[in-house]
Design a protein around this motif. Sequence first.
Motif: not given
Lengths: 254, 275
Positions: B181-182, B186-187, B189-190, B193-195
């Motif tokens: 995601l990074s 993605a941030r 922070f996200d 919480f998302a992964a």
Amino acid sequence: MAAIVTAEDIAMSYGNTPILKGVSFALEARESLSLIGSNGAGKSTLIRCLLRLEPITAGRISLFGREIQNLKSSELRSTRCRVGVVFQRHNLVPRLSALSNVIHGALGRNTQSFGSMISGITLWSHITAGSVHRERAMDCLDRVNLADLAHRRADSLSGGQSQRVAIARALMQDPDLIIADEPAASLDPIAGEEVMGLFSELCREAGVSLIFSTHNISHAVDFADRMMAMKSGRISLDGRTGSVDLQTLKAEYA
Amino acid sequence: MHRAAVPPRFGNKPIAGFLAIILFILVSAWCFDGSGFSIVQLLGSSEYLLRFLHEAFPPIDEHRLTFEQFDRYCLALIETFQMAFAGTLVGLLIGFILALFASRGLMFESRRSNLLQWSVKMLISLFRTVPDLVWAIIFVMVVGLGAFAGTLTIMVDTIGFCGRFFAEEMEDVDRSSAEALSASGARRFDTVFAAVVPAATPGLITTSLFAFEKAIRSSVVLGLVGAGGIGLELQSLMNWMAYDRAMVIIGMIFALVLVVEQLSSYFRKLVMKNE
């Protein structure tokens, strides 16, 4: 056509072990490039460096005309969000649904303002995501023929299905470039063929550039316009896939 | 073909192993000596135990236990449960937030953040290593006698317990999906919480249930120092040598702990089944 990826004489080492020793190439828009080479030749490292997941020790890398080494983190994110990434394995968040995983593809696009930060929070899961994102994610799943498995948890999917979800997530980004590190390596031959076919077809359809690494010489030749072979951290061959001799390649790299 | 020799029976450092065993025996002997552990004394005092049991049974006797009293014990037991539940809930929340920052390389990844991570870890350790009775005495001093002091104690205890284990669970999560995601912009922070958090969820739930069980057990004794709940009743009865009614309370505590543990283990199994 302008180059969207440029690597100029990049070098990278883990400790004292040099992994990349002066790699240069440029990729143009809509071009598809396959990377081959034995384990340890530096393919994965090159891919990780292109995304700045690993720091390079010398040289320059530009994505879409921006030199990524010196970008601030917010600029890096806005560059990265134009690149869809598919890894060999462990792409997906195992306990979330396929749909949630695809929606995560939109996270990168939502980091630029305060309002979008808030809406970014809704993208953690499909339960909280707005209907626009849910619809778009379903479209992306549909493009990889997985719409009917949208509710299934990622860890209940087969290897090929997971990889297709990862591709759908990359499509969700609406990317200009897709980078895939051995996307077919953990799949059986048929699923691997399917995934690679999907990749090249989608990229051609959407005009997206593609870089992928593989150990499968036929994939490298069949699904890319151009191929590069790597050997101990250097590019040992770079040419159109039509012009290279399959037999010599197989003898040397397979 | 020459085969390799059979490996030696006691590894390649037999003397060190032997010395370690000797050392272990010596330390054990020293500790038993210092703790005054004595079977003879235990058997010699059985008279007092028998007296306690004799006076404690039958625990329920209409001449000695009134309905008003039983009512009060039930209310105290409910209060104990409420203290444990509320304290655990607030503690879980704060513990989770602290764990995010105590987890190695989770929220930040820079040299400066190591100091932050270290300080949060130290804070959590402080909460955990100071025993709950000590916290209870402090909170009774601060907010006065009663359930609130007990609730705060449970909260602090839960922060210490969950802060540590939540952080470890999130450290153990495979970070490759967060990295994916990074890599797509993605941030941090996200990605957390998302992964990371979804992947750690079963562990987080299991730890939370353990924390609640622990809170129920410790909320029982908090009353001994005046921090509310049924422990207070137990202590005054013991002081009055009303062993029969004390036995009723011990039985009620036993039932509560048993029910909570059974429920908690049922929910734990439910979580694990979905793995």
